[in-house]
Write an enzyme that holds these catalytic residues in place. Structure first.
Site, PDB file in Angstrom:
ATOM      1  N   GLU A 118       1.009  -1.222  -0.136  1.00  0.00           N
ATOM      2  CA  GLU A 118      -0.119  -0.044  -0.011  1.00  0.00           C
ATOM      3  C   GLU A 118       0.922   1.238  -0.031  1.00  0.00           C
ATOM      4  OE1 GLU A 118      -1.118   2.774   0.398  1.00  0.00           O
ATOM      5  OE2 GLU A 118      -2.722   2.694   2.088  1.00  0.00           O
ATOM      6  N   GLU A 134       4.374   8.625  -4.082  1.00  0.00           N
ATOM      7  CA  GLU A 134       5.253   8.102  -2.951  1.00  0.00           C
ATOM      8  C   GLU A 134       6.152   7.198  -3.412  1.00  0.00           C
ATOM      9  OE1 GLU A 134       2.697   6.494   0.173  1.00  0.00           O
ATOM     10  OE2 GLU A 134       1.651   8.833   0.818  1.00  0.00           O
TER      11      GLU A 134
END
Length: 692
Positions: free
Chosen positions: A144, A153
């Protein structure tokens, strides 16, 4: 060990050195994290669990041992799901040490220590082999690693490395794939976050139009995504010009490429208009068949399905380099370019020489050339483009300016000096206290003045207020001191009280009968119940059958370290709430006088008028420009029957969450909230305390 941390105080403007414990950064990171929000995301958790169970079953059906690699494990939740689904072993990677320590405790508490190994490393540093961190490569990859933009990210380089070094060829992946969707829209409101619109001013000698310099007009802006809660954007604020189309997909079960690339889709506008904005979101399929799907689509795309509220994944607003007029049914090409961490868009009209056209696509990331996008964030552009707000300042300047006025403006990147000049001030000077790391804002203003033939009409003083000398002001006394006030260093509403400290610093340069605009400010407060925002601070307890209270305690300890005694900034137009009390003025600040030596204190009680959960207090500033004209940075309107609130969309409001939210207490309905506020004039900080 103690560390001295330097910081510029946003309210007083002074440089301060504070002694902080070695775990200060860690507490900040935890207190401001979104872990609670993710654990409260039922839709995400359930679908991850379904995808993990299915992946473990597929591997078992092949007669293989199920070895799971979980990158960015956080609390260890996904690894525990895999272990309980029958995985033989899980390697849970977590680079943030305090989080890895918490994961070890949570795994142990839930009885999975023999099945899960927590590795406190970056995944690119993990080794495989008999003496390595992992005994063998994994055949199930669970991650995740996504943000609102999907790749912001570093998901792509992480996946690329994992496929090369940490997982088997043909492994199962949860999620299996991600798909990015786009829709072309016209929206004056969203476009106002990128462009400065012309400003119309009714002056004594006719209408003046203030225009932005051409380099600002043609600037592509910044590549950084604008991520917002698009579900709070009313449909009246935008017009869809195309259907929703799939822009690109990433299959996480196969080797992933992180190198920069472009994707192109053909669009046909469903109506004519000005193409300005690309709205975008993604969904993830947890399984190869796409039966288990978790979507970020906004309300108008899936009007029948219940929307899951989440703050860790929202929707994206991308600004096209320039506005493109488009006609219904004409053939267009939309290109998405990306590097490892970000995406940007270009729109082109189709031409006959299609192959050559493909080569025309701009692969370079947009760079701000006009400097305005480095000085102003998107809400600030929106604020400067807010015509009704500008009219309030024009109206109040008209009341105070005379033909012999010597005017000084103290605010960052403000239009007030130009307004003051056009409205008849004899002499206008401005001070912009905040510096930007890359350049001095004065360069932007020189271009601005030049575009409007004002180079020799308005003087920029390159000195901070406390260093102002009579020679800067040509030995004249200031008769009108103005400020919005707005400073780029402000985070909380009351940080713009820096204007008061600046006014105090220049008091020797002010005429005895000086007019200060705004003449005063007041801090206002209201008790509210949030529809969803409370979740970011609320403990989770048990998540999908797993005990994560260790994480709750960790967040609570970090909040108690300092943060829970402070308000935090949130743009409340994105986070609906209902008022449980009337708005109340709690502190006033008189700008006609200098900052006093003694602290400003107040205490009292707010009566609760409506039933509801008292999640916290919202705080904002109102600036009283003249005796009868005020501007609010917070509440704009309150519908009294239901208590629905309309907030200033250009400002963040201060939110103080009550401890009952942080500790998940069930309270009997309180009838009032007691408060105590203390404004320390030395530090410019407001200490607040509330009792239900």
């Amino acid at each position: 060990m103690k560390t001295f941390c330097g910081r510029a105080n946003p309210t007083t403007g002074s440089m301060e050195w504070l002694e902080e414990g070695e775990d200060y950064d860690y507490h900040q990171e935890i207190a401001r994290s979104r872990y609670a929000d993710m654990l409260h995301d039922k839709d995400r958790n359930v679908k991850y669990y379904q995808g993990i169970c299915a992946a473990v079953n597929r591997v078992k059906e092949r007669g293989e041992k199920a070895i799971v690699l979980d990158i960015g494990t956080g609390t260890g939740l996904l690894s525990m799901m895999a272990a309980s689904a029958g995985a033989d072993f899980c390697y849970a990677i977590e680079v943030f040490k305090p989080m890895a320590n918490a994961a070890v405790k949570i795994v142990e508490k839930n009885g999975f220590s023999d099945k899960i190994k927590v590795i406190n490393k970056h995944s690119t540093e993990v080794t495989v082999g008999p003496d390595g961190d992992m005994q063998c490569r994994a055949n199930i990859l669970v991650t995740e690693l996504f943000d609102t933009e999907l790749i912001g990210e570093g998901a792509l380089p992480t996946y690329e490395h994992a496929h090369k070094y940490l997982v088997q060829e043909g492994c199962e992946a949860v999620p299996h794939r991600a798909t990015v969707y786009v829709q072309l829209v016209e929206s004056r409101r969203m476009w106002s976050w990128k462009k400065l619109f012309p400003v119309h001013i009714e002056a004594e000698d006719g209408e003046k139009i203030l225009v932005p310099p051409s380099e600002m007009e043609n600037c592509p802006g910044l590549p950084s995504v604008c991520d917002i809660q698009l579900n709070q954007m009313p449909s009246s604020d935008f017009s869809t010009l195309s259907d929703v189309v799939k822009m690109f997909s990433v299959d996480f079960s196969k080797p992933v490429q992180s190198a920069s690339t472009c994707y192109r889709v053909q669009l046909e506008p469903v109506k004519s208009g000005k193409a300005q904005i690309v709205l975008s979101w993604w969904d993830i399929d947890m399984d190869p068949s796409g039966m288990v799907n978790c979507s970020m689509a906004p309300y108008w795309v899936k009007p029948t399905s219940a929307l899951q509220w989440r703050d860790h994944w929202m929707q994206c607003v991308y600004f096209l380099p320039r506005e493109e007029p488009v006609l219904q049914g004409e053939k267009l090409y939309l290109t998405a370019c990306r590097d490892e961490y970000s995406v940007w868009y270009n729109l082109q009209k189709a031409r006959a020489d299609e192959e050559e056209q493909k080569a025309d696509v701009c692969v370079e990331s947009p760079v701000c050339r006009c400097r305005a996008h480095l000085l102003w964030n998107r809400p600030r552009f929106g604020e400067l483009n807010d015509q009704s707000r500008t009219r309030q300042y024009i109206k109040s300047l008209r009341k105070v300016l005379k033909t012999d006025s010597v005017c000084l403006c103290i605010s960052d990147g403000s239009l007030l000096p130009v307004l003051a000049y056009y409205l008849g001030a004899k002499q206008v000077q401005c001070v912009q206290p905040s510096r930007i790391d890359l350049f001095h804002p004065h360069e932007l203003w020189q271009a601005f003045f030049k575009a409007n033939n004002l180079e020799d009409k308005i003087k920029i003083i390159e000195a901070r207020p406390e260093l102002l000398k009579p020679s800067h002001l040509e030995d004249k006394k200031i008769s009108v001191l103005v400020g919005e006030p707005f400073f780029t260093t402000s985070l909380l509403p009351w940080h713009n009280l820096y204007f008061w400290y600046a006014r105090t610093a220049v008091s020797s340069h002010l005429a005895s009968n000086v007019t200060v605009l705004p003449q005063s400010a007041s801090l206002h407060m209201m008790i509210v119940e949030f529809q969803d925002l409370w979740r970011i601070r609320s403990p989770c307890g048990i998540c999908e059958g797993f005990d994560v209270r260790t994480m709750d305690d960790m967040i609570k300890d970090s909040l108690n370290f300092r943060e829970s005694k402070e308000a935090e900034p949130h743009p409340l137009w994105e986070y609906p709430c209902k008022s449980l009390s009337e708005p109340q003025e709690v502190l006033t600040f008189d700008f006609t006088k200098t900052v006093p030596q003694q602290c400003l204190r107040t205490e009292g009680s707010v009566k609760l008028l409506r039933k509801g959960k008292s999640h916290g207090a919202v705080l904002w500033m109102e600036y009283h420009l003249t005796a009868d004209i005020s501007v609010s940075t917070g509440l704009m309107q309150l519908s009294n029957e239901k208590g629905n609130c309309e907030w200033n969309p250009h400002c963040k409001q201060g939110v103080y969450f009550f401890s009952s939210v942080i500790e998940s207490e069930i309270l009997s309905d309180p009838t009032a909230v007691e408060y105590a506020m203390n404004f320390d004039t030395k530090t410019g900080e407001i200490a607040m305390d509330f009792k239900l």
